[in-house]
Design an enzyme around this catalytic site. Structure first.
Site, mmCIF file in Angstrom:
data_model
loop_
_atom_site.group_PDB
_atom_site.id
_atom_site.type_symbol
_atom_site.label_atom_id
_atom_site.label_comp_id
_atom_site.label_asym_id
_atom_site.label_seq_id
_atom_site.Cartn_x
_atom_site.Cartn_y
_atom_site.Cartn_z
ATOM 1 C CE LYS A 18 -4.715 -1.250 1.967
ATOM 2 N NZ LYS A 18 -5.847 -0.977 2.634
ATOM 3 C CE LYS A 37 -8.484 -10.637 -2.691
ATOM 4 N NZ LYS A 37 -8.535 -10.517 -1.176
ATOM 5 C CE LYS A 56 -13.284 -3.225 -1.727
ATOM 6 N NZ LYS A 56 -13.680 -4.133 -1.124
#
Ligand code: TRP
Length: 334
Positions: free
Chosen positions: A115, A197, A200
């Site tokens: 992140k 994976k 969204k």
């Protein structure tokens, strides 16, 4: 333990729509756990602000997620479904646990590394201590089991380390949580790149199916799903796209891989993709209908939020008071 039941705890971040990966891999499997466990499922809106959020959108997403929990079948009378931000003990315990967690441990978290690379302009302290807040979530409720996906396992390991460290200093304060390995189904991968994976936050909306996608959208996205130049519906490591579709179909219909291979023998991918799309729509449509009904009923949802916040605060405060006492904070004089 609460009464004679072990405690199960999980949470989902309140950032936007969930995918079928979230549903098939998490929500759906939680539905029947409340018979066996005392279950708490939070809307982790405090975790969400480690990445900049638009306030109105964050508020909306939190409510959508809570409503979706119910629409997906989590009974709000039997499960405690609540907003993390309604329980101040989360932030208070997180502060205390920060003082029992090492910089080195947090620096090793792969999610932090990922992140901070992705949000280079906003590597804030909250992003760094995110796993400590998650540890606080879990430990506040003395959870025995935590169902999480593989991407959160490292955080759960850290939670256990923090809890054991704390207990070794102060005695048995925290229950040491374990990963809950239920029926896990296979991980759902991106429809456009089956090595990743399904997420969204993918920039290509054809890579994921949202729980709120309508039937036409679902079928269109499956039609565009990446397969291979072969035509056989067969489960195999060298056919990751097709295998992912088989997993999704199996997960939605309950059929086995062998049954599916047989069902589509000699039929090619077109028929198969359509069937997968229809199976997914069949699973999602009733949830979407319940969601639509629930959203119209503002008072009902408000009541759930209020009651469950009270319940969550009650259990969380019990643990927090105990911890405060252990570390040497004086009791409030009333
Ligand atoms: N970090 C988790 C995720 O992004 C969400 C989460 C927050 C969580 N607190 C938790 C999961 C406690 C399990 C238990 O998926």
């Amino acid at each position: 333990m609460i009464g004679d039941k072990k405690v199960l705890y999980s949470a989902v971040q309140a950032t936007g729509n969930l995918t079928i990966g979230n549903y098939l891999g998490a929500l759906r499997n939680w539905v029947n756990l409340c018979d066996e466990y005392e279950c708490f499922f939070a809307v982790a809106n405090e975790h969400s602000i480690t990445v900049r959020q638009e306030p109105a959108a964050l508020r909306k997403h939190a409510r959508e997620l809570l409503t979706l929990y119910i629409a997906a079948g989590l009974d709000p009378e039997k499960n405690c479904l609540y907003y993390q931000s309604h329980v101040p003990a989360h932030a208070e315990l997180a502060w205390i646990l920060n003082c029992y967690t090492y910089m080195g441990e947090l620096s090793r978290m792969t999610q932090f590394k990922d992140k901070s690379a992705k949000h280079e302009d906003n590597v804030n302290a909250g992003l760094f201590t995110y796993p400590v807040l998650m540890a606080a979530d879990i430990l506040l409720f003395q959870a025995d089991y935590v169902p999480v996906g593989v991407d959160q396992k490292q955080h759960l390991e850290l939670t256990r380390d923090i809890a054991m460290r704390f207990n070794s200093i102060y005695g048995d304060v925290f229950t040491i949580p374990e990963v809950y390995l239920g029926k896990t189904g296979r991980k759902i991968m991106s429809l456009q790149d089956p090595s990743k994976k399904m997420s969204k936050s993918d920039e290509n909306p054809n890579a994921y199916i949202l729980m709120m996608d309508d039937k036409d959208t679902i079928i269109r996205k499956f039609k565009r799903a990446i397969t291979d130049s072969d035509t056989q519906v067969r489960y195999s490591d060298d056919k990751p796209g097709v295998s992912n579709l088989i997993d999704i179909y199996a997960s939605c219909t309950g059929k086995s891989t062998e049954e599916i291979e047989k069902e589509f023998e000699g039929q090619g991918y077109g028929q198969f993709k359509l069937a997968v799309g229809e199976a997914v729509a069949d699973v999602l449509t009733p949830i979407q209908e319940r969601y639509a009904d629930l959203s119209k009923n503002k008072d009902y949802i408000d009541g759930i939020i209020k009651n469950n916040a009270e319940k969550a605060n009650y259990f969380a405060n019990k643990t927090l008071r105990k911890v405060q006492k252990k570390v040497g904070f004086p009791e409030l004089i009333r």
